[in-house]
Each structure stands twice: as structure tokens, then as C-alpha cells.
Design a protein around this motif. Structure first.
Motif, mmCIF file in Angstrom:
data_model
loop_
_atom_site.group_PDB
_atom_site.id
_atom_site.type_symbol
_atom_site.label_atom_id
_atom_site.label_comp_id
_atom_site.label_asym_id
_atom_site.label_seq_id
_atom_site.Cartn_x
_atom_site.Cartn_y
_atom_site.Cartn_z
ATOM 1 N N GLU A 276 24.691 48.129 45.476
ATOM 2 C CA GLU A 276 25.925 48.752 45.014
ATOM 3 C C GLU A 276 25.907 50.257 45.221
ATOM 4 N N THR A 277 24.717 50.837 45.354
ATOM 5 C CA THR A 277 24.642 52.270 45.662
ATOM 6 C C THR A 277 25.123 52.556 47.074
ATOM 7 N N GLU A 278 24.949 51.591 47.966
ATOM 8 C CA GLU A 278 25.375 51.754 49.358
ATOM 9 C C GLU A 278 26.760 51.161 49.598
ATOM 10 N N SER A 279 27.109 50.166 48.806
ATOM 11 C CA SER A 279 28.387 49.477 48.970
ATOM 12 C C SER A 279 28.994 49.225 47.589
ATOM 13 N N PRO A 280 29.597 50.263 46.997
ATOM 14 C CA PRO A 280 30.130 50.123 45.636
ATOM 15 C C PRO A 280 31.242 49.085 45.569
ATOM 16 N N PRO A 281 31.232 48.215 44.555
ATOM 17 C CA PRO A 281 32.296 47.221 44.417
ATOM 18 C C PRO A 281 33.655 47.885 44.192
ATOM 19 N N VAL A 282 34.663 47.387 44.902
ATOM 20 C CA VAL A 282 36.037 47.860 44.756
ATOM 21 C C VAL A 282 36.847 46.735 44.131
ATOM 22 N N ALA A 283 37.383 46.960 42.942
ATOM 23 C CA ALA A 283 38.174 45.934 42.255
ATOM 24 C C ALA A 283 39.502 45.745 42.973
ATOM 25 N N VAL A 284 39.839 44.484 43.303
ATOM 26 C CA VAL A 284 41.071 44.222 44.051
ATOM 27 C C VAL A 284 42.009 43.245 43.356
ATOM 28 N N ALA A 285 41.508 42.385 42.470
ATOM 29 C CA ALA A 285 42.366 41.366 41.868
ATOM 30 C C ALA A 285 41.766 40.876 40.557
ATOM 31 N N VAL A 286 42.570 40.166 39.790
ATOM 32 C CA VAL A 286 42.139 39.558 38.529
ATOM 33 C C VAL A 286 42.379 38.051 38.605
ATOM 34 N N LEU A 287 41.345 37.280 38.277
ATOM 35 C CA LEU A 287 41.435 35.824 38.198
ATOM 36 C C LEU A 287 41.495 35.443 36.725
ATOM 37 N N THR A 288 42.554 34.735 36.339
ATOM 38 C CA THR A 288 42.736 34.337 34.941
ATOM 39 C C THR A 288 42.783 32.818 34.830
ATOM 40 N N ILE A 289 41.870 32.274 34.036
ATOM 41 C CA ILE A 289 41.911 30.857 33.674
ATOM 42 C C ILE A 289 42.561 30.810 32.297
ATOM 43 N N PRO A 290 43.775 30.262 32.192
ATOM 44 C CA PRO A 290 44.518 30.387 30.939
ATOM 45 C C PRO A 290 43.938 29.548 29.807
ATOM 46 N N ARG A 291 44.222 30.001 28.616
ATOM 47 C CA ARG A 291 43.838 29.286 27.399
ATOM 48 C C ARG A 291 44.358 27.850 27.469
ATOM 49 N N GLN A 292 43.493 26.874 27.152
ATOM 50 C CA GLN A 292 43.868 25.469 27.239
ATOM 51 C C GLN A 292 42.781 24.612 26.602
ATOM 52 N N ASP A 293 43.103 23.350 26.405
ATOM 53 C CA ASP A 293 42.136 22.371 25.889
ATOM 54 C C ASP A 293 41.647 21.545 27.071
ATOM 55 N N ILE A 294 40.445 21.838 27.556
ATOM 56 C CA ILE A 294 39.950 21.123 28.736
ATOM 57 C C ILE A 294 39.425 19.729 28.391
ATOM 58 N N ASP A 295 39.488 19.369 27.100
ATOM 59 C CA ASP A 295 39.103 18.022 26.692
ATOM 60 C C ASP A 295 40.310 17.111 26.503
ATOM 61 N N SER A 296 41.512 17.623 26.729
ATOM 62 C CA SER A 296 42.703 16.796 26.586
ATOM 63 C C SER A 296 42.769 15.763 27.710
ATOM 64 N N THR A 297 43.541 14.719 27.494
ATOM 65 C CA THR A 297 43.671 13.668 28.507
ATOM 66 C C THR A 297 44.191 14.234 29.813
ATOM 67 N N GLU A 298 45.182 15.100 29.739
ATOM 68 C CA GLU A 298 45.760 15.689 30.944
ATOM 69 C C GLU A 298 44.742 16.565 31.672
ATOM 70 N N ALA A 299 43.989 17.373 30.908
ATOM 71 C CA ALA A 299 43.000 18.267 31.531
ATOM 72 C C ALA A 299 41.879 17.469 32.184
ATOM 73 N N LEU A 300 41.451 16.393 31.561
ATOM 74 C CA LEU A 300 40.397 15.568 32.140
ATOM 75 C C LEU A 300 40.872 14.905 33.433
ATOM 76 N N ALA A 301 42.146 14.499 33.481
ATOM 77 C CA ALA A 301 42.699 13.930 34.712
ATOM 78 C C ALA A 301 42.737 14.979 35.815
ATOM 79 N N THR A 302 43.088 16.213 35.466
ATOM 80 C CA THR A 302 43.085 17.301 36.442
ATOM 81 C C THR A 302 41.676 17.555 36.957
ATOM 82 N N ALA A 303 40.705 17.566 36.055
ATOM 83 C CA ALA A 303 39.313 17.793 36.460
ATOM 84 C C ALA A 303 38.851 16.724 37.438
ATOM 85 N N ARG A 304 39.272 15.486 37.218
ATOM 86 C CA ARG A 304 38.891 14.409 38.147
ATOM 87 C C ARG A 304 39.515 14.635 39.523
#
Length: 345
Positions: A276-304
């Protein structure tokens, strides 16, 4: 518009030409499929699994990637434009080809598919180590064959200390062990708090080669260091993500490390860190995983559904072409592995 042959000034092909190198990669792809079979048999799995990253902790299709409004002019390429926002699929996983308890030392990975349009997708693949244990595709496959089917701690240790030096030589084996130990030995408290790197470079249009870095953003209080009781849960990393996502969004910041020169930031050798001293990170974007219940029936179907997908850095456009020997091999190796897993062979 970027020069479609721009990548050629950064790359050196094994055998001296793309044609010669493709023959090498075809043979390596066959070897990876054999590794996949061994891991499947060892894991007693009902069907072909991924050669690597077999166990997922998260699979969602409702994340968002938003580029910063002040994205630097020199980094505005293709879909990467100021304020542009896209739906993204996200898969978080352990790196091993055999599903194992989360407490077992392992690398962790994230795959992000950015959905730009019906005809344009970009897969960003990263792990929580700044460099690869393998400098190139040959080393990667040699290592995979040595470790194929190793499930117990004793088996892993014997293969690393005895078998690996016989295959790749003692200096290379020592370097591989050192690289893995720096990350694998660390106890991971939360996949939301890890940093993830592409390790191998990607072309970023006229800006030249970059490496991706995904670093955690503000996602709530830090996770407690996992104690013995927590680590007794074979899926404690998923459980921690589930608790976190029930309460708040999980946020990462996408950064780019830019190519300096072949000495400090090599393209062909994925085992060398871009400091990083030679190639400092440049922030370009934000990735957001929204609040949710990943144990719900719908979320489990999406995960599959996410589990049925194949991720490859080659799912992109020529502007963001993967670079370097290790990345070039993935076009053949990932294709062969995915074809077997999805029943296309």
C-alpha cells in the motif's frame, strides 16, 4: 474507448504465445477436475461440488454496488461511472473444496456479481489474503493436488510438510506455507469484518492493471473474538452474519490498487503483494448487503439459487479483462470445473 489489445503490453505468456499457453491450461483444467472428484468423494457429497469454496456462509441477490459521486476521472471506465448504482449478488464462503466446520483454519472468500444489464455482468472474486500462495497456475494446481481430500488437521500438516516439498521444491513449499499461515492461522470473528483482495490483477481500461480490495465499512459493533463455545458451532460464521444482518446493513468499500511498475507491482506473479506504500488503495464504490433475515424461507431459496451459479473473473467485458498467468488459467480451469459441477460434461 479503451484499446482492446491494451492488456498485451502488461502480460507475458507461458510458452511464448497465447496458443502455447492454452495447451498448458487445458492440461491443468483436467487435473483440477480430478481434484474436484477427490474432494467430492472425501466429503461424501451427493453430486459434484465446487473444486474450491465449497461451503457458503451467505448467498444473496439484493446487494447494491454504488460508485462514489467523486470517482476520479482517470478511473471512469465502462460501468464504473460517478454515482452509478447496480444490483449485486454476493456469496461469502470458506475456500476449501471440502465443506468443513468454520473453526478449521481456512481462507475466506467473497464473490460479487454486479448486474449492469441483461447482457452485462461483472464477477469480482476476492479472498481474505493480499496475495496468493501460488505464483502461477502450475503452482496452484500442484498445491491443489497435494491437498485434495485432506480433511483432518494431521493429514493437512503431513501434506504441507512432507508431500508439498516433494512436488514443488522446498523453497516454493516454504513460501506457500508462510503465505497461508499469515492468514489461515488467524481466528476470524466475522466475515463482515474481513478485508478481501483480488490478489491477481484486473485491467481497468486506460488506467491499466489494478488489484481489488474490499474493506469493511460501518457495519455495527465489532464481533467478539470467537471463544471455544462459539467455535464449536460448525457454522458460527454464518450464524454471526445472520445476527448482524437482522440488525443492520453490512457494508464494504471497494478500493483499487493501481499498477506502478513490474518490479513493485508485478502482473504475472500473484504471490507478490502490492504494498500500500507503493500502491495506495483508492476508494471507488460502496457494496451494501441490506438488512434482512437470511434464515427466512425466501432467503434460503435465494441462497440455493446463488449456489447454482458459477463465478469467474472472466465474466466481464474486455475493458475489465483479468490479467496475469493465474487469471488467464481461470478461463479454462473454472470452465471445466463448473461444467462438471453443473452436469455439462
Amino acid at each position: 474507448m479503451s484499446d482492446p489489445r491494451q492488456h498485451e503490453k502488461y502480460e507475458q505468456y507461458e510458452g511464448g504465445s497465447p496458443q502455447a499457453e492454452r495447451l498448458v491450461f487445458a492440461e491443468l483444467a483436467e487435473r483440477i477436475v480430478r481434484v474436484q472428484r477427490v474432494n467430492q468423494d472425501k466429503g461424501r457429497l451427493p453430486g459434484p461440488e465446487r473444486a474450491f469454496h465449497a461451503k457458503a456462509s451467505l448467498g444473496v441477490d439484493n446487494a447494491r454496488l454504488r460508485f462514489h459521486p467523486d470517482l476520479p476521472l482517470g478511473l471512469r471506465e465502462g460501468y464504473a461511472q460517478p454515482g452509478a448504482e447496480y444490483r449485486a449478488l454476493v456469496r461469502l464462503s470458506n475456500a476449501s473444496g471440502i465443506p468443513r466446520p468454520d473453526a478449521v483454519p481456512d481462507l475466506r472468500g467473497i464473490a460479487v456479481r454486479v448486474v449492469v444489464s441483461d447482457d452485462e455482468r461483472h464477477d469480482l472474486l476476492m479472498t481474505n489474503a493480499p496475495v496468493s500462495h501460488a505464483a502461477n497456475a502450475r503452482e496452484f494446481v500442484d498445491f491443489a493436488e497435494v491437498m485434495a481430500g485432506a480433511g483432518s488437521t494431521a493429514a493437512i500438516a503431513w501434506r504441507l510438510l512432507v508431500r508439498l516439498p516433494r512436488v514443488v521444491g522446498r523453497p516454493t513449499a516454504a513460501r506457500m506455507r508462510r503465505t497461508l499461515n499469515q492468514t489461515v492461522a488467524r481466528k476470524v470473528a466475522s466475515l463482515a469484518e474481513e478485508r478481501y483482495w483480488s490478489r491477481a490483477p484486473i485491467l481497468w481500461g486506460d488506467a491499466g492493471p489494478v488489484r481489488y480490495l474490499l474493506r469493511p465499512g460501518p457495519s455495527g459493533p465489532p464481533a467478539a473474538r470467537p471463544d471455544r463455545a462459539t467455535r464449536a458451532d460448525p457454522g458460527y460464521l454464518r450464524a454471526e452474519l445472520a445476527r448482524r444482518l437482522r440488525a443492520r446493513d453490512v457494508v464494504f468499500e471497494l478500493c483499487l490498487q493501481r499498477f506502478a511498475d513490474e518490479t513493485r507491482t508485478p502482473v504475472e506473479d500473484a504471490s507478490v503483494e502490492w504494498p500500500e506504500t507503493e500502491s495506495p488503495p483508492v476508494a471507488v464504490a460502496v457494496l451494501t448487503i441490506p438488512r434482512q433475515d437470511i434464515d427466512s424461507t425466501e432467503a434460503l431459496a435465494t441462497a440455493r439459487r446463488v449456489e447454482q451459479l458459477s463465478f469467474t473473473p472472466w465474466r466481464t467485458t474486455e475493458t475489465f479483462r483479468p490479467l496475469g498467468n493465474l487469471n488467464r488459467s481461470r478461463e479454462a480451469v473454472y470452465g471445466a470445473s463448473s461444467a462438471r459441477r453443473l452436469g455439462q460434461e
